[in-house]
Design an enzyme around this catalytic site. Structure first.
Site, PDB file in Angstrom:
ATOM      1  N   GLU A   1      -6.811   8.418   6.626  1.00  0.00           N
ATOM      2  CA  GLU A   1      -7.293   9.489   8.215  1.00  0.00           C
ATOM      3  C   GLU A   1      -7.403  10.967   7.661  1.00  0.00           C
ATOM      4  OE1 GLU A   1      -3.666   8.625  10.451  1.00  0.00           O
ATOM      5  OE2 GLU A   1      -3.906   6.526  10.027  1.00  0.00           O
TER       6      GLU A   1
ATOM      7  N   ASN B   1      -6.648   1.816  10.345  1.00  0.00           N
ATOM      8  CA  ASN B   1      -6.467   2.027  10.455  1.00  0.00           C
ATOM      9  C   ASN B   1      -6.402   0.983  12.056  1.00  0.00           C
ATOM     10  OD1 ASN B   1      -4.713   2.407   8.698  1.00  0.00           O
ATOM     11  ND2 ASN B   1      -4.952   4.750   8.078  1.00  0.00           N
TER      12      ASN B   1
ATOM     13  N   ARG C   1       1.038  -1.210   0.380  1.00  0.00           N
ATOM     14  CA  ARG C   1      -0.190  -0.298  -0.036  1.00  0.00           C
ATOM     15  C   ARG C   1       0.638   1.251   0.239  1.00  0.00           C
ATOM     16  NH1 ARG C   1      -2.246   3.011   4.516  1.00  0.00           N
ATOM     17  NH2 ARG C   1      -3.502   4.458   3.495  1.00  0.00           N
TER      18      ARG C   1
ATOM     19  N   GLU D   1      -2.830   0.111   8.119  1.00  0.00           N
ATOM     20  CA  GLU D   1      -2.620   0.269   8.627  1.00  0.00           C
ATOM     21  C   GLU D   1      -2.277  -0.520  10.205  1.00  0.00           C
ATOM     22  OE1 GLU D   1      -0.631   4.607   9.547  1.00  0.00           O
ATOM     23  OE2 GLU D   1      -1.008   4.695   7.058  1.00  0.00           O
TER      24      GLU D   1
ATOM     25  N   TYR E   1      -4.230   1.435  15.903  1.00  0.00           N
ATOM     26  CA  TYR E   1      -2.679   1.551  16.587  1.00  0.00           C
ATOM     27  C   TYR E   1      -3.180   0.949  17.964  1.00  0.00           C
ATOM     28  CZ  TYR E   1      -0.608   3.292  13.000  1.00  0.00           C
ATOM     29  OH  TYR E   1       0.112   3.271  10.775  1.00  0.00           O
TER      30      TYR E   1
ATOM     31  N   HIS F   1      -2.300  11.173   0.795  1.00  0.00           N
ATOM     32  CA  HIS F   1      -2.222  11.061   2.315  1.00  0.00           C
ATOM     33  C   HIS F   1      -1.061  12.334   3.135  1.00  0.00           C
ATOM     34  CE1 HIS F   1      -0.270   7.299   5.122  1.00  0.00           C
ATOM     35  NE2 HIS F   1      -0.198   8.672   6.024  1.00  0.00           N
TER      36      HIS F   1
HETATM   37  C1  BGC Z   1      -0.465   7.413   9.607  1.00  0.00           C
HETATM   38  C2  BGC Z   1       0.391   7.192   9.590  1.00  0.00           C
HETATM   39  C3  BGC Z   1       1.941   7.179  10.076  1.00  0.00           C
HETATM   40  C4  BGC Z   1       1.057   6.238  11.403  1.00  0.00           C
HETATM   41  C5  BGC Z   1       1.994   6.128  12.850  1.00  0.00           C
HETATM   42  C6  BGC Z   1      -0.899   7.289  11.116  1.00  0.00           C
HETATM   43  O1  BGC Z   1      -1.580   8.426  11.679  1.00  0.00           O
HETATM   44  O2  BGC Z   1      -1.076   7.203   8.352  1.00  0.00           O
HETATM   45  O3  BGC Z   1       1.110   8.099   8.115  1.00  0.00           O
HETATM   46  O4  BGC Z   1       3.170   7.237  10.294  1.00  0.00           O
HETATM   47  O5  BGC Z   1       0.130   6.911  11.473  1.00  0.00           O
HETATM   48  O6  BGC Z   1       2.161   7.448  13.485  1.00  0.00           O
END
Ligand code: BGC
Length: 454
Positions: free
Chosen positions: A167, A293, A78, A353, A295, A122
């Protein structure tokens, strides 16, 4: 637990990057500047004065990087297109050399058996369009659709999975409300307008795609589950506000054709406009999949000083935190995917992501980078993903963030998210232990996830 769940045989295993974070040579071969080019060259805005002038030099080394992807067994890559490489002024004359770069990249991927997943935006808006108001100018939706159409016409014969925006929440929150990201504004009246125009641009690009493209298109959102720190009504309301702001503000209009009005008005007050119904119809037209995405999650409590959401993050004792201060919490990954399934009618999903910044040394030691924390993050999140599949989520693929250590926006190169280490002095690439582990996961179709970690 759903111990029997497995990854479908055609599951796409891949890794992700974005143009400004990895390419380097931002002004090469006739490209125009983006807002990130301006931002990084304004003193004091990016940690240690780092820039994307060289980054990972992917613009010149993409062949080598594609070969590396193949060695790892990736089935997908991607990447995003830099709008101002293709249209130096954001609109009007096409820069054939810029377009040619993505054309060659796609060919090279396909020659190596790797599916390209293309993101049109992006964060690196052409500076020329920012001069005309950027995401605050309603015409931006039209400009974006024109640019998108150029890309569809050039690549849709080979690219079968497109996404419009990456995002939108981060663009609006970081770029227009809190100002830590380009274009660096801090304005409560601008943020809702930017968000709405981002979504209108998404809709306009989908319309253009239905007229010119033959495959699939979606949007990529970052989702962060919000848990109240206590049962107190104030904490519950704080978590609900952040959930509306970060998560539902984008997916509700796209899938349900409406905003979470109650919370948005609570947060923005008179700065939250009433939007025309026809805009919501444009935004909510059908898409083929949604990109997620993920995290971290956040535990929230009410905080009177935290303008304008009045919600603060509560640190969890005993939890592991990444170098960006994000709690490692794989369980919420399963939960948020199941939530999307249930709230939005079980759309096909790709994880676009997922990853973590942990400390890695600047130079690999004897060809090796040991990153046990990232290996276990990856293992635990892939297990969580498999649990989501077991609960009926239609997951089509997983893209690790990131293929390479890269420019972490205003944090410069201080945070390493790559599964492949980059020595920024020499540009040498070294697959970290996490990349080796991921290669084994891919080769085994996920079976390795049940073995003890090496
Ligand atoms: C983004 C990336 C970023 C990653 C880590 C996401 O919010 O799409 O560009 O590097 O998180 O912060």
């Amino acid at each position: 637990m759903h111990d029997n769940a497995t990854f479908p045989a055609d599951f796409l295993w891949g890794a992700a990057t974005s143009a400004y974070q990895v390419e380097g040579s931002p002004l090469a071969d006739g490209a125009g500047p983006s807002i990130w080019q301006r931002f990084v060259h304004t003193p004091g805005l990016v940690r240690d004065g780092h820039t994307g002038d060289v980054a990972c030099d992917h613009y010149r080394r993409y062949r080598e990087d594609v070969a590396l992807m193949q060695q790892l067994g990736l089935g997908a890559y991607r990447f995003s297109v830099s709008w101002s490489r293709v249209l130096p002024q954001g609109r009007g004359a096409v820069n054939a050399a810029g377009l040619g770069f993505y054309d060659r990249l796609v060919d090279s991927l396909l020659e190596h058996g790797i599916q390209p997943l293309v993101t049109l935006f992006h964060w690196d808006l052409p500076a020329a369009l920012d001069d005309r108001g950027g995401w605050l100018n309603p015409d931006v939706a039209h400009w974006f659709a024109e640019y998108a159409e150029i890309m569809f016409r050039k690549l849709d014969d080979r690219v079968t999975r497109w996404t419009t925006l990456n995002e939108p929440w981060v663009v609006s929150d970081g770029g227009y409300l809190h100002g830590a990201l380009a274009p660096g504004h801090r304005n409560r009246f601008e943020a809702p307008i930017a968000s709405h125009n981002l979504l209108r641009a998404h809709g306009a690009a989908v319309t253009a795609y239905r007229a010119t493209g033959k495959h699939q298109i979606g949007i990529v959102v970052n989702l962060e589950p919000q848990t109240p720190a206590s049962d107190s009504p104030a904490d519950v309301a704080a978590a609900r506000r952040v959930d509306a702001y970060m998560n539902r503000q984008y997916l509700d209009p796209v899938f349900l054709g409406s905003y979470p009005e109650e919370e948005m008005t609570e947060i923005f007050g008179e700065a939250w406009p009433t939007w025309p119904q026809e805009d919501l119809r444009l935004i909510s037209q059908p898409i083929d999949f949604v990109g997620i995405n993920y995290y971290t999650r956040s535990v929230r409590r009410h905080d009177q000083t935290a303008w304008p959401l009045y919600a603060a993050v509560v640190r969890q004792p005993g939890a592991t935190y990444t170098e960006t201060g994000w709690e490692v919490y794989p369980k919420a990954f399963t939960e948020i995917l199941v939530w999307v399934k249930e709230r939005y009618g079980n759309p096909p999903m790709y994880v676009m992501e997922n990853g973590a910044a942990f400390y890695d040394p600047p130079v690999a030691q004897e060809g090796r980078v040991r990153d046990p924390l990232r290996v276990s993050y990856l293992r635990d999140h892939l297990r969580a993903l498999r649990d989501a599949i077991g609960q009926g989520v239609q997951l089509r693929g997983y893209m690790a963030w990131s293929l390479l250590d890269n420019l972490e926006w205003s944090l410069g190169f201080s945070k390493r998210f790559g599964i492949v280490h980059v020595d920024f002095a020499t540009q040498e690439r070294t697959p970290k232990d996490s990349a080796r582990y991921y290669a084994r996961v891919i080769a085994s179709g996920g079976a390795v996830l049940d073995e003890p970690l090496p």
